[in-house]
Design an enzyme around this catalytic site. Structure first.
Site, PDB file in Angstrom:
ATOM      1  N   PHE A 175    -112.901  37.534 106.131  1.00  0.00           N
ATOM      2  CA  PHE A 175    -111.576  37.121 105.655  1.00  0.00           C
ATOM      3  C   PHE A 175    -110.760  36.669 106.878  1.00  0.00           C
ATOM      4  O   PHE A 175    -109.688  37.184 107.163  1.00  0.00           O
ATOM      5  CB  PHE A 175    -110.860  38.267 104.922  1.00  0.00           C
ATOM      6  CG  PHE A 175    -111.694  38.929 103.847  1.00  0.00           C
ATOM      7  CD1 PHE A 175    -111.768  38.375 102.577  1.00  0.00           C
ATOM      8  CD2 PHE A 175    -112.418  40.086 104.105  1.00  0.00           C
ATOM      9  CE1 PHE A 175    -112.540  38.977 101.588  1.00  0.00           C
ATOM     10  CE2 PHE A 175    -113.181  40.696 103.116  1.00  0.00           C
ATOM     11  CZ  PHE A 175    -113.242  40.143 101.856  1.00  0.00           C
TER      12      PHE A 175
ATOM     13  N   SER B 106    -113.025  32.012 102.424  1.00  0.00           N
ATOM     14  CA  SER B 106    -113.286  31.112 101.303  1.00  0.00           C
ATOM     15  C   SER B 106    -112.396  29.867 101.350  1.00  0.00           C
ATOM     16  O   SER B 106    -112.561  28.959 100.552  1.00  0.00           O
ATOM     17  CB  SER B 106    -113.081  31.856  99.980  1.00  0.00           C
ATOM     18  OG  SER B 106    -111.799  32.431  99.957  1.00  0.00           O
TER      19      SER B 106
ATOM     20  N   ASP C 138    -110.698  42.339 106.755  1.00  0.00           N
ATOM     21  CA  ASP C 138    -109.257  42.235 106.463  1.00  0.00           C
ATOM     22  C   ASP C 138    -109.056  41.442 105.172  1.00  0.00           C
ATOM     23  O   ASP C 138    -108.547  40.321 105.199  1.00  0.00           O
ATOM     24  CB  ASP C 138    -108.540  41.553 107.640  1.00  0.00           C
ATOM     25  CG  ASP C 138    -107.029  41.499 107.434  1.00  0.00           C
ATOM     26  OD1 ASP C 138    -106.494  42.337 106.677  1.00  0.00           O
ATOM     27  OD2 ASP C 138    -106.385  40.616 108.029  1.00  0.00           O
TER      28      ASP C 138
ATOM     29  N   CYS D 219    -104.352  45.823 102.643  1.00  0.00           N
ATOM     30  CA  CYS D 219    -102.931  45.452 102.618  1.00  0.00           C
ATOM     31  C   CYS D 219    -102.372  45.648 101.210  1.00  0.00           C
ATOM     32  O   CYS D 219    -101.383  45.036 100.842  1.00  0.00           O
ATOM     33  CB  CYS D 219    -102.712  44.029 103.121  1.00  0.00           C
ATOM     34  SG  CYS D 219    -103.533  42.776 102.145  1.00  0.00           S
TER      35      CYS D 219
END
Ligand code: SAH
Length: 410
Positions: free
Chosen positions: A242, A265, A314, A354
């Protein structure tokens, strides 16, 4: 005339303790036909004045408290004071950290945690063509912030001297307040951000896409954690999952990683990430960029027998609310389990969540479950969080959205 919002009996504790959200279920009597964002006086069932709040008739969070101090009104001066307070603390923290406040990109307003519910402002201290190209990027997600938008932006421009401002109020949560998305230049300058601009973070140059990137264009909350990864990268094979525009990857390359595989992505984010390698004069041969789904890519890496000495996980917010926590937990466990399996003995895992709806205790439990299943014996070397420019309000635990662990595998 002062509009009042009266709480049900026994529901005033949260407000008194500094929690800024008043849910519809706690409200006994609402103001009469008040427009969204109207300042209302919050009263206990017994008629005690508890604070000033912004009314939001469309939202489950029916009002957000500006302040529990009711002797002064909510006006332009109030927002000036809040902005000044937020800046003063960050200036002091910069001094302590040996950072130049005028040169350091920082979150200046962190919503509820800075006493301004639903108001975020990031200051990007950028450059372009050898010139300063500083920007304020504002995101508003509350009816109260919307009502006072101009006053807040004006206070920010005056306090920082940064005249270029841009609005990125295109977060999904605006719909919950009955507000449409809005983006574009703010203030008098009317300038448009230029994607050729770059900021410097921990000595690394990073392009940022203010108008088209995620959130406000760049994730400032990982500044300290990127530095930590950079400090541990020497001689290590690194996997950054990520990666977005490559914050951790660039830190690792600069820190002396032998190879860095980065996965995201988003092709747009990866294009910026690759341009950042050149921007820093780093060896592109050490970096691989994969446009892929991390959940699949981790399985493929394992099937190929790959191994890494430092892995960063992450992911985006996998639990948008408490209702999604269980499903998100499975996804967090999945990537962490694969991460442990791809990690060489003595390797380091930097793993984050997060999701405000996943507490740090719960996150640690999920990661421990992943280690047990991998199986891997691991040590918590450090507990990680966002930097000082993302303060935590004691009475608002939901503000602790970013949590992470630095783990060492035996
Ligand atoms: N670590 C980054 C921020 C990560 S934000 C930094 O330091 O700046 C989360 C990122 O995950 C976004 O860039 C998003 O494009 C990407 N993403 C979301 N779902 C994904 C998936 N299933 N596979 C790969 N990338 C994904």
């Amino acid at each position: 005339m002062t509009q009042t919002l009266v709480l049900k009996a026994g529901r005033d504790k949260a407000v008194v303790h500094g929690h800024p959200w008043i849910f519809s279920g706690a409200v006994e009597r609402e103001p009469h036909k008040a427009a969204p964002g109207t300042t209302v006086l919050v009263e206990s069932a017994s008629g005690k004045a508890l604070g000033w709040a912004a009314y939001s008739p469309a939202s489950q969070i029916r009002a957000r408290v500006w302040t529990t101090e009711t002797t002064r009104p909510i006006d332009h001066a109030f927002f000036k004071r809040r902005v000044a307070e937020a800046l003063a603390w960050r200036q002091l923290q910069c001094t302590h950290a040996g950072l130049d406040f005028e040169q350091t990109s920082l979150r200046l307003l962190h919503g509820e945690s800075d006493g301004l519910p639903g108001v975020i402002c990031d200051a990007y201290r950028a450059q372009r063509d050898g010139r300063r190209d500083d920007w304020l990027v504002v995101q508003i997600t509350s009816a109260g912030g919307e009502r006072w938008r101009d006053a807040i932006v004006q206070a920010l421009i005056e306090a920082t001297g940064i005249e270029q401002a841009y609005e990125r109020s295109d977060s999904d949560v605006r719909a919950l307040e009955g507000m449409a998305a809005r983006t574009g230049p703010l203030g008098a300058s009317g300038a448009q951000p230029d994607p050729a601009a770059w900021l410097t973070e921990n000595g690394v140059r990073m392009h940022l896409d203010i108008a088209g990137g995620h959130k406000t264009g760049f994730y400032l909350d990982q500044r300290d954690n990127r530095a930590l990864v950079g400090a541990h990268a020497q001689g290590r094979r690194v996997l950054n999952c990520f990666c977005y525009t490559g914050g951790f990857s660039l830190a690792a390359l600069r820190g002396g990683a032998t190879e860095v595989v980065s996965i995201d992505s988003s092709a747009d984010a990866l294009a910026i990430a690759q341009s950042n390698v050149a921007l820093n004069g780093l060896d592109a041969g050490r970096a691989q960029w994969w446009c892929d789904d991390v959940f699949q890519a981790l399985r493929r890496l394992k099937a190929e027998g790959r191994e890494f000495d430092l892995i960063v996980l992450d992911p985006p917010k996998l639990a948008p609310s408490a209702a999604h926590a269980e499903r998100a937990a499975r996804a967090y466990k999945d990537i962490n389990l694969l991460g442990f399996r791809l990690l060489a003995p003595g390797g380091l895992l930097f793993t984050y969540s997060c999701s405000g709806a996943i507490s740090s205790e719960f996150f640690q439990k999920i990661v421990a479950g992943a280690a047990a299943d991998a199986p891997a014996d691991a040590f918590i070397e450090r507990r990680l969080a966002a930097g000082f420019d993302h303060p935590l309000k004691l009475g608002f635990p939901e503000g602790e959205y970013l949590k992470g662990l630095m783990l060492r595998k035996r």
